[in-house]
Motif scaffolding. Structure first.
Motif, PDB file in Angstrom:
ATOM      1  N   LEU A   1       0.833  -1.189   0.000  1.00 32.72           N
ATOM      2  CA  LEU A   1       0.000   0.000   0.000  1.00 32.72           C
ATOM      3  C   LEU A   1       0.877   1.252   0.000  1.00 32.72           C
ATOM      4  CD1 LEU A   1      -2.728  -0.826   2.670  1.00 32.72           C
ATOM      5  CD2 LEU A   1      -3.079  -0.545   0.215  1.00 32.72           C
ATOM      6  N   SER A   2       0.444   2.268  -0.751  1.00 31.07           N
ATOM      7  CA  SER A   2       1.190   3.515  -0.807  1.00 31.07           C
ATOM      8  C   SER A   2       1.363   4.123   0.579  1.00 31.07           C
ATOM      9  CB  SER A   2       0.454   4.518  -1.697  1.00 31.07           C
ATOM     10  OG  SER A   2       0.366   4.021  -3.004  1.00 31.07           O
ATOM     11  N   ARG A   3       0.292   4.041   1.369  1.00 32.11           N
ATOM     12  CA  ARG A   3       0.348   4.634   2.716  1.00 32.11           C
ATOM     13  C   ARG A   3       1.427   3.967   3.566  1.00 32.11           C
ATOM     14  NH1 ARG A   3      -2.202   2.488   6.997  1.00 32.11           N
ATOM     15  NH2 ARG A   3      -3.520   1.288   5.609  1.00 32.11           N
TER      16      ARG A   3
ATOM     17  N   TYR B   1       5.176   7.019  -5.850  1.00 33.37           N
ATOM     18  CA  TYR B   1       4.787   5.898  -4.998  1.00 33.37           C
ATOM     19  C   TYR B   1       3.712   6.201  -3.965  1.00 33.37           C
ATOM     20  CZ  TYR B   1       9.044   3.863  -6.902  1.00 33.37           C
ATOM     21  OH  TYR B   1       9.992   3.379  -7.741  1.00 33.37           O
TER      22      TYR B   1
ATOM     23  N   GLY C   1      -0.391   7.406  -5.221  1.00 30.12           N
ATOM     24  CA  GLY C   1      -1.234   6.374  -5.809  1.00 30.12           C
ATOM     25  C   GLY C   1      -2.141   6.928  -6.880  1.00 30.12           C
ATOM     26  N   ASP C   2      -1.675   7.964  -7.565  1.00 30.62           N
ATOM     27  CA  ASP C   2      -2.484   8.578  -8.595  1.00 30.62           C
ATOM     28  C   ASP C   2      -2.820   7.561  -9.665  1.00 30.62           C
ATOM     29  OD1 ASP C   2      -3.723  10.902  -9.105  1.00 30.62           O
ATOM     30  OD2 ASP C   2      -1.863  12.073  -9.123  1.00 30.62           O
ATOM     31  N   ALA C   3      -4.120   7.451  -9.921  1.00 25.22           N
ATOM     32  CA  ALA C   3      -4.545   6.456 -10.897  1.00 25.22           C
ATOM     33  C   ALA C   3      -5.259   7.145 -12.040  1.00 25.22           C
ATOM     34  CB  ALA C   3      -5.491   5.470 -10.221  1.00 25.22           C
TER      35      ALA C   3
ATOM     36  N   MET D   1      -6.539  13.268  -3.733  1.00 27.20           N
ATOM     37  CA  MET D   1      -5.190  12.911  -4.155  1.00 27.20           C
ATOM     38  C   MET D   1      -4.384  14.114  -4.617  1.00 27.20           C
ATOM     39  SD  MET D   1      -5.621   9.322  -6.010  1.00 27.20           S
ATOM     40  CE  MET D   1      -6.537  10.114  -7.257  1.00 27.20           C
TER      41      MET D   1
ATOM     42  N   GLU E   1      -4.991  -7.256   2.986  1.00 33.44           N
ATOM     43  CA  GLU E   1      -4.460  -5.934   3.312  1.00 33.44           C
ATOM     44  C   GLU E   1      -5.373  -5.274   4.330  1.00 33.44           C
ATOM     45  OE1 GLU E   1      -1.754  -4.412   2.621  1.00 33.44           O
ATOM     46  OE2 GLU E   1      -0.952  -5.285   0.780  1.00 33.44           O
TER      47      GLU E   1
ATOM     48  N   ASP F   1      -6.796   4.895   1.585  1.00 34.87           N
ATOM     49  CA  ASP F   1      -6.070   3.967   0.706  1.00 34.87           C
ATOM     50  C   ASP F   1      -6.907   3.551  -0.494  1.00 34.87           C
ATOM     51  OD1 ASP F   1      -3.831   3.822   2.365  1.00 34.87           O
ATOM     52  OD2 ASP F   1      -4.756   2.284   3.612  1.00 34.87           O
TER      53      ASP F   1
ATOM     54  N   MET G   1      -7.212   0.190  -4.662  1.00 31.83           N
ATOM     55  CA  MET G   1      -6.376   0.649  -3.553  1.00 31.83           C
ATOM     56  C   MET G   1      -5.075   1.197  -4.126  1.00 31.83           C
ATOM     57  SD  MET G   1      -5.187  -2.813  -1.597  1.00 31.83           S
ATOM     58  CE  MET G   1      -4.717  -4.310  -2.469  1.00 31.83           C
ATOM     59  N   ARG G   2      -4.564   2.209  -3.441  1.00 31.34           N
ATOM     60  CA  ARG G   2      -3.344   2.870  -3.904  1.00 31.34           C
ATOM     61  C   ARG G   2      -2.140   2.057  -3.445  1.00 31.34           C
ATOM     62  NH1 ARG G   2      -5.661   8.387  -4.160  1.00 31.34           N
ATOM     63  NH2 ARG G   2      -7.579   8.220  -2.944  1.00 31.34           N
ATOM     64  N   THR G   3      -1.386   1.565  -4.386  1.00 32.45           N
ATOM     65  CA  THR G   3      -0.196   0.810  -4.017  1.00 32.45           C
ATOM     66  C   THR G   3       0.999   1.397  -4.746  1.00 32.45           C
ATOM     67  OG1 THR G   3      -0.043  -0.816  -5.806  1.00 32.45           O
ATOM     68  CG2 THR G   3      -1.673  -1.254  -4.077  1.00 32.45           C
ATOM     69  N   ILE G   4       2.177   0.956  -4.359  1.00 33.96           N
ATOM     70  CA  ILE G   4       3.387   1.482  -4.994  1.00 33.96           C
ATOM     71  C   ILE G   4       3.498   1.008  -6.441  1.00 33.96           C
ATOM     72  CG2 ILE G   4       4.653   1.728  -2.834  1.00 33.96           C
ATOM     73  CD1 ILE G   4       6.140  -0.872  -3.604  1.00 33.96           C
TER      74      ILE G   4
ATOM     75  N   GLY H   1       0.920   1.177  -8.348  1.00 32.23           N
ATOM     76  CA  GLY H   1      -0.196   1.837  -9.011  1.00 32.23           C
ATOM     77  C   GLY H   1      -1.490   1.298  -8.451  1.00 32.23           C
ATOM     78  N   PRO H   2      -2.620   1.671  -9.047  1.00 37.64           N
ATOM     79  CA  PRO H   2      -3.905   1.255  -8.487  1.00 37.64           C
ATOM     80  C   PRO H   2      -4.135  -0.247  -8.655  1.00 37.64           C
ATOM     81  CG  PRO H   2      -4.216   2.441 -10.545  1.00 37.64           C
ATOM     82  CD  PRO H   2      -2.763   2.520 -10.233  1.00 37.64           C
TER      83      PRO H   2
END
Lengths: 320, 501
Positions: free
Chosen positions: A2-4, A305, A308-310, A318, B268, B274, B285-288, B290-291
């Protein structure tokens, strides 16, 4: 990952390093002040400048005396860079990522924070101060060792390591900048009183004196110290080396092209700096440029990282 | 040098007054879970009682210390955050003497719970669709109008398998005569299952011998069952679905449980920030990397905080657009929003009727008799018998705003009479249930303490009931309050196979 979680581990790395570096800085300045004659102008003010804390500091304290500066840097909760605040932030970031890091690390950091919270205020006087700072430095080293020795190599480890090395690079550039401003201010050839002892203290604040003697083999002088702290390939607190570590860690992460290219350029910039850049005017400009570049590197890492921009995302939060 | 004559005094006497004397245990005039009125152990509890009697008080103390130590070691995970920057390790109050149910009795209770939750899910689904039960005159329309947990936003939604309450925690209590009643159903975000699992771990460390010789049914497949249930809600069946546990965060008192279940399921643990909902109405979910698409969310956030876009709340812990994604069937949500409509105390009174209405079966587990103050005849009875009844507000939980008649002053009773007359729909009343007891290790040795039982029922493609559940115990003498915030503790719960021997 997770980015967080990645972001919290990154900041944990940064804050732990900040606590340790601050403790080193105070420690060495204490020794330096003891060594210099009482009438030497040099005192505690440069530490405030190293932390870029002139504004908030002078708003709270009338003068930059020893007690005021040490109190501000050790246990002042209003100073976001004090040792106590740094440990607090490190702990908050670790608290919510406990399932990714070894459990022992959480307990040790918790202990260290509790120690700083209960002992910090009592450790302003010189005698208690030394014990306190040594304990903090030891605690941070212990944690670094725990991560290195017990944490599986993966994104979590890499982010903590990136945070640590970026913070370290940042702190080294700050120390070079402030110290050289006063030390290189004299035209070359003119004798600065106790110049050597002051340059030695710069090295010592980065635990670099012994390594410098082994690698540089000349008596301690300004240009060589600056070169060593900026460009040395193998000293762990040299800016070049820190950036190299960041580059290696980034290489293990997904989507690293943009931030990694940024690090490569930054390394090149430092590596290419010549004698004229290391003189007093050139040096200040170079350090300025490096600090801006370090800030940009942080932004790149964050954008890649942590946000988490999508492309599909439509949430407004965001943009924050 | 020891004189040979001192030896007998050093050694504890074998048996006798130094060990537990079950004949001396006062099981009171209520129902005791381990000891019958004649002072003899019940059949399922017999091996435990025999074993405990073989230990000296010193040995029992030692087991208790071992349990305390185990909890302290695990205590790091029970850390509670306080604002002052400190953290307190809340030692989970635990008693080493387990509560025991016979397998025969439990199988009946299990069937009763499955029946009840099945009917509850049909009931909720009906309320959000045709409301046949109202049209057929079984449930008065005012009950629904009055419900604070009815979510009009959920009308017409068809969640997978028609199930709304995927995780239900129903509280069971036993009265004087031995009857098990359902006291309430928790259909929103019931908690406590992690403590049930931890209690068993501690007990295994403390009494390993007993687990060798007694057929104690295992409980530890709960996380796997929960995971399977959640998978059955995935909008992309066949794939290995991405399951997440959504927590309000570290400051929530049940955070330990959220983290525990996520870890046990290999899912998770996410916070609202998130997650985001894309233009395609899918949840990411936001991950390193990407989504990453999320298929099922086990949410531990209240309905009204789930989605600021739908409920208009200023929630920072929720996910804007989540309801939209769920309604379109792009993500599974457990429990479904709006499931809480069936757990207010007025609706509770109608559950036995709902079981008959939807399943055409008699309820296996009875409700505690409940008087609805809205009904004029019930209201008159309640007002005339306030000193014998417990009066509860319909929509509060956690024991707030209660009147316990036998312990109340005349002024309090008069106040409740006024409250009831002012808004009769808001109040229900029940006779005082005496709550069964279990021997519990106290300062002066074993004493009886009151308990309840919270089993957890999972419903998805299939249904599952925990083996036993979480036994909560009121540690204060005579107290009927088992909530951990008010001096309650817990015990391990054994379902023991008596037929094996």
């Amino acid at each position: 990952m997770l980015s967080r979680v990645a972001e919290r581990l990154y900041w944990m790395g940064r804050y732990l390093e900040r606590a340790e570096d601050t403790a080193r800085l105070i420690n060495v300045n204490t020794h330096l002040v003891l060594d210099l004659p009482k009438d030497t102008a040099l005192g505690w003010e440069p530490l405030v400048f190293i932390m870029s804390a002139e504004g908030p500091f002078f708003a709270r304290y009338p003068a930059a005396g020893e007690t005021e500066v040490v109190r501000y840097m050790v246990g002042d909760r209003d100073n976001s860079c004090s040792i106590l605040s740094s440990l607090h932030q490190a702990r908050e970031n670790l608290r919510t990522t406990r399932d990714v890091v070894p459990r022992e690390a959480w307990e040790k950091l918790n202990d260290l924070y509790q120690y700083a919270a209960s002992q910090g205020e009592k450790s302003i006087g010189r005698r208690a101060r030394f014990t306190f700072l040594t304990h903090v430095i030891d605690g941070c080293q212990l944690l670094a060792g725990l991560f290195a020795g017990t944490m599986s190599r993966g994104p979590g480890y890499d982010f903590a390591r990136i945070g640590r090395n970026l913070e370290r690079a940042d702190m080294t550039t700050r120390i070079i900048d402030v110290r050289s401003a006063s030390l290189l201010a004299h035209a070359s050839g003119e004798l600065v009183p106790f110049e050597t002892i002051q340059w030695v203290s710069v090295l010592k604040s980065l635990s670099g004196h012994q390594m410098y003697r082994r690698h540089v083999h000349v008596r301690v002088n300004g240009e060589d110290v600056v070169w060593f702290l900026l460009q040395d390939r193998s000293f762990p607190r040299a800016v070049y080396h820190c950036l190299n570590e960041v580059q290696v860690s980034l290489g293990k992460l997904p989507r690293h092209e943009v931030p990694r290219r940024h690090v490569a350029r930054l390394k090149q910039q430092i590596g290419n700096a010549g004698v004229e850049d290391l003189s007093r005017e050139g040096l200040h400009d170079l350090i300025d440029a490096l600090q801006i570049a370090l800030g940009r590197l942080h932004d790149r890492i964050r954008a890649t990282y942590f946000l988490g921009d999508a492309p599909v995302a439509r949430s407004d939060s965001m943009a924050a | 040098m020891y004189s040979p004559y001192t030896w007998p005094e050093i050694l504890p006497p074998a048996g006798g007054d130094m060990s537990i004397d079950w004949q001396g245990y006062d099981s009171g005039d209520g129902y005791d879970e381990l000891i019958d009125t004649g002072g003899a152990p019940r059949e399922a509890a017999e091996p435990l009682c025999r074993y405990l009697a073989s230990l000296s008080t010193g040995e029992i103390e030692e087991r208790k210390r071992a349990a305390d130590l185990s909890i302290l070691t695990m205590g790091v995970t029970f850390t509670v955050y306080t604002e002052e920057g400190g953290s307190i390790d809340r030692a989970w109050p635990f008693d080493i003497i387990p509560r025991i149910l016979s397998a025969q009795e439990w199988e009946r209770a299990e069937a009763g719970l499955k029946q009840r939750v099945h009917a509850l899910n049909l009931f909720i689904d009906d309320l959000y669709h045709a409301q046949r039960i109202v049209k057929d005159g079984v449930l008065p329309a005012w009950v629904l109008e009055k419900s604070v947990n009815f979510r009009p936003e959920c009308k017409g939604v068809d969640p997978p398998h028609g199930v709304w309450a995927h995780v239900c925690g129903s509280d069971l209590v036993r009265d004087r005569d031995g009857t098990l009643y359902v006291l309430e159903d928790n259909l929103r975000i019931p908690s406590g299952v992690s403590y049930m699992l931890e209690n068993r771990l501690v007990t295994k460390r403390v009494f390993p011998e007993l687990f060798e010789h007694v057929n104690i049914r295992p409980i530890d497949d709960y996380p796997a069952q929960l995971f399977d249930m959640l998978c059955s809600l995935s909008p992309r069946p066949g794939d290995s679905p991405e399951i997440v546990v959504l927590t309000p965060g570290i400051y929530n008192s049940a955070y330990f449980e959220h983290a525990y279940l996520a870890q046990q399921m290999g899912a998770e643990l996410v916070e609202g920030s998130d997650l985001c909902v894309g233009d395609d109405d899918c949840v990411y979910m936001r991950t390193i990397e990407g989504p990453a698409r999320v298929d099922v969310i086990y949410r531990r956030i209240d309905d009204l905080f789930l989605d600021p876009e739908t409920f208009g709340t200023e929630s920072v812990i929720g996910v804007p657009g989540l309801l939209r994604a769920w309604k379109k069937g792009k993500v599974g949500l457990a429990n479904a929003p709006g499931a809480g409509v069936a757990d207010d105390k007025v609706v509770y009174a109608f559950v036995p009727k709902a079981i008959k209405y939807y399943l055409d079966e008699e309820p296996i587990l009875p409700n505690v008799p409940t008087y609805l103050c809205m009904d004029p005849r019930h209201r008159e009875y309640v007002k005339a018998n306030l000193d014998k009844l417990v009066v509860k507000p319909a929509n509060a939980s956690g024991g707030y705003g209660l009147l316990v008649g036998p312990h109340a002053t005349a002024t309090q009773r008069a106040q409740f009479t006024r409250l009831i007359e002012h808004d009769p729909r808001d109040y229900v009343a029940q006779p005082v249930i005496s709550l069964s007891t279990v021997p519990t290790l106290c300062e002066e040795g074993l004493e009886r303490r009151h308990v309840d039982l919270r089993p957890f029922i999972l419903s998805g493609a299939a249904s599952y009931v925990t083996m036993g559940g979480l036994t909560r115990v009121a540690l204060r003498r005579g107290s009927l309050v088992v909530n951990s915030s008010q001096g309650g503790g817990s015990k391990d719960t054994w379902v023991v196979d008596g037929r094996a021997h």
